[in-house]
Design a protein around this motif. Sequence first.
Motif, short mmCIF file in Angstrom:
data_model
loop_
_atom_site.label_atom_id
_atom_site.label_comp_id
_atom_site.label_asym_id
_atom_site.label_seq_id
_atom_site.Cartn_x
_atom_site.Cartn_y
_atom_site.Cartn_z
N ARG A 137 0.79 -1.23 0.00
CA ARG A 137 0.00 0.00 0.00
C ARG A 137 0.82 1.28 0.00
O ARG A 137 0.30 2.33 -0.35
N VAL A 138 2.09 1.20 0.40
CA VAL A 138 2.89 2.42 0.52
C VAL A 138 4.16 2.36 -0.32
O VAL A 138 4.34 3.16 -1.25
N LEU A 139 5.05 1.42 -0.02
CA LEU A 139 6.37 1.45 -0.64
C LEU A 139 6.32 1.34 -2.16
O LEU A 139 6.94 2.14 -2.86
N VAL A 140 5.59 0.36 -2.66
CA VAL A 140 5.52 0.18 -4.12
C VAL A 140 4.69 1.28 -4.79
O VAL A 140 5.16 1.90 -5.75
N PRO A 141 3.45 1.55 -4.33
CA PRO A 141 2.68 2.61 -5.01
C PRO A 141 3.34 3.98 -4.97
O PRO A 141 3.33 4.70 -5.98
N GLU A 142 3.92 4.35 -3.83
CA GLU A 142 4.51 5.68 -3.71
C GLU A 142 5.80 5.84 -4.52
O GLU A 142 6.20 6.96 -4.84
N SER A 143 6.45 4.73 -4.82
CA SER A 143 7.71 4.81 -5.58
C SER A 143 7.53 4.47 -7.05
O SER A 143 8.53 4.33 -7.77
N ARG A 144 6.29 4.33 -7.51
CA ARG A 144 6.06 3.92 -8.90
C ARG A 144 6.72 4.82 -9.94
O ARG A 144 7.32 4.31 -10.89
N PRO A 145 6.61 6.15 -9.83
CA PRO A 145 7.32 6.97 -10.84
C PRO A 145 8.81 6.69 -10.90
O PRO A 145 9.39 6.57 -11.99
N SER A 146 9.44 6.55 -9.73
CA SER A 146 10.87 6.26 -9.71
C SER A 146 11.16 4.85 -10.22
O SER A 146 12.18 4.60 -10.86
N LEU A 147 10.25 3.91 -9.94
CA LEU A 147 10.43 2.55 -10.43
C LEU A 147 10.34 2.50 -11.95
O LEU A 147 11.07 1.74 -12.60
N ILE A 148 9.44 3.29 -12.52
CA ILE A 148 9.33 3.36 -13.98
C ILE A 148 10.63 3.91 -14.57
O ILE A 148 11.15 3.39 -15.57
N SER A 149 11.15 4.96 -13.95
CA SER A 149 12.42 5.52 -14.43
C SER A 149 13.55 4.51 -14.29
O SER A 149 14.43 4.41 -15.16
N SER A 150 13.53 3.74 -13.21
CA SER A 150 14.55 2.71 -13.01
C SER A 150 14.45 1.62 -14.07
O SER A 150 15.47 1.14 -14.60
N ALA A 151 13.22 1.22 -14.39
CA ALA A 151 13.03 0.21 -15.43
C ALA A 151 13.50 0.74 -16.79
O ALA A 151 14.10 -0.01 -17.58
N THR A 152 13.26 2.01 -17.05
CA THR A 152 13.72 2.61 -18.30
C THR A 152 15.24 2.60 -18.38
O THR A 152 15.82 2.25 -19.42
N THR A 153 15.90 2.97 -17.29
CA THR A 153 17.36 2.93 -17.25
C THR A 153 17.88 1.52 -17.48
O THR A 153 18.88 1.31 -18.18
N THR A 154 17.18 0.54 -16.91
CA THR A 154 17.58 -0.86 -17.09
C THR A 154 17.44 -1.30 -18.53
O THR A 154 18.31 -1.99 -19.07
N ASP A 209 10.14 8.27 -19.56
CA ASP A 209 10.01 9.57 -18.89
C ASP A 209 8.56 10.05 -18.90
O ASP A 209 8.06 10.58 -17.89
N TYR A 210 7.88 9.85 -20.01
CA TYR A 210 6.48 10.26 -20.11
C TYR A 210 5.61 9.48 -19.12
O TYR A 210 4.76 10.05 -18.43
N ALA A 211 5.83 8.16 -19.03
CA ALA A 211 5.06 7.33 -18.11
C ALA A 211 5.32 7.74 -16.66
O ALA A 211 4.39 7.79 -15.84
N ALA A 212 6.58 8.02 -16.33
CA ALA A 212 6.92 8.41 -14.96
C ALA A 212 6.26 9.75 -14.60
O ALA A 212 5.71 9.91 -13.51
N ARG A 213 6.30 10.71 -15.54
CA ARG A 213 5.67 12.00 -15.28
C ARG A 213 4.16 11.86 -15.15
O ARG A 213 3.53 12.51 -14.31
N ALA A 214 3.57 11.01 -15.99
CA ALA A 214 2.12 10.81 -15.94
C ALA A 214 1.70 10.21 -14.60
O ALA A 214 0.71 10.62 -13.99
N LEU A 215 2.45 9.23 -14.12
CA LEU A 215 2.14 8.63 -12.82
C LEU A 215 2.31 9.64 -11.69
O LEU A 215 1.51 9.66 -10.75
N HIS A 216 3.33 10.48 -11.81
CA HIS A 216 3.56 11.49 -10.77
C HIS A 216 2.41 12.49 -10.73
O HIS A 216 1.96 12.90 -9.66
N ARG A 217 1.91 12.88 -11.92
CA ARG A 217 0.79 13.83 -11.97
C ARG A 217 -0.49 13.21 -11.44
O ARG A 217 -1.30 13.86 -10.80
#
Length: 244
Positions: A137-154, A209-217
């Motif tokens: 409920r917290v760690l994964v949902p709240e870090s989703r934008p950063s996780l998307i960016s991490s997946a992109t880097t990978t 980057d677009y997906a991460a920004r969209a999730l953040h918004r």
Amino acid sequence: MTWNEMRPLLEQACWDTLYMVGWSTLIAVVGGLPLGLLLVLTDRGGLLQNVLANKVVGQIVNIARSMPFIILMVALMGFTRWVTGSTIGREAAIVPLAIGAIPFFARLVETAVREVDHGLVEAVQAMGGNTWTVVRRVLVPESRPSLISSATTTVVALIGYSAMAGTVGAGGLGDIAIRYGYQRFETELMWITVAVLAVVISVIQFAGDYAARALHRRGGHSGSTPRLRLLKAKPTTAEVTKAS
């Protein structure tokens, strides 16, 4: 070499590269996400604090990350042959690609999860949430934008690794650049391959980057309140009696 001769080679090479990177990314996410969460949860002050386990897992991740990919491919040839029955081809390349990407992604996950506001974790615990609830409920949902960016880097890193895998017969754009561009002196084809790689990486980076920004918004770090409402503690007997 004419364009009509180059095109089928490039099309097949693009497909091979995307095939290898796609499967490797999927395996890296499935393996790296829980590993990264484990590094956070078992650290000092974590919900599952275990300093010894944290150090052991951390050292394994560090050693795996520090190994150059070309050496990792050679070291894993026996394991790759056991898994796929071969050491060449795109299926065989997925094994070292995935194994090399798992610790890489795990460290990125660790960094992303550590950015989550600890106050949210404490709030869920105060409401009676257990470790699994905090993670879900917290760690994964709240870090989703950063996780998307991490997946992109990978993914971008895996494209580079797949090009190196082409040197040992894995196929893909790296194989085209080496086999035709370097060994057969087809300089034009080599530079076209470089351009294709640049375009593919740019498109993937833009999409990530677009997906991460969209999730953040849509929520990101500010979207915790609605989720936390779902974790409200059940009313006590006195509260129920008073309400009635």
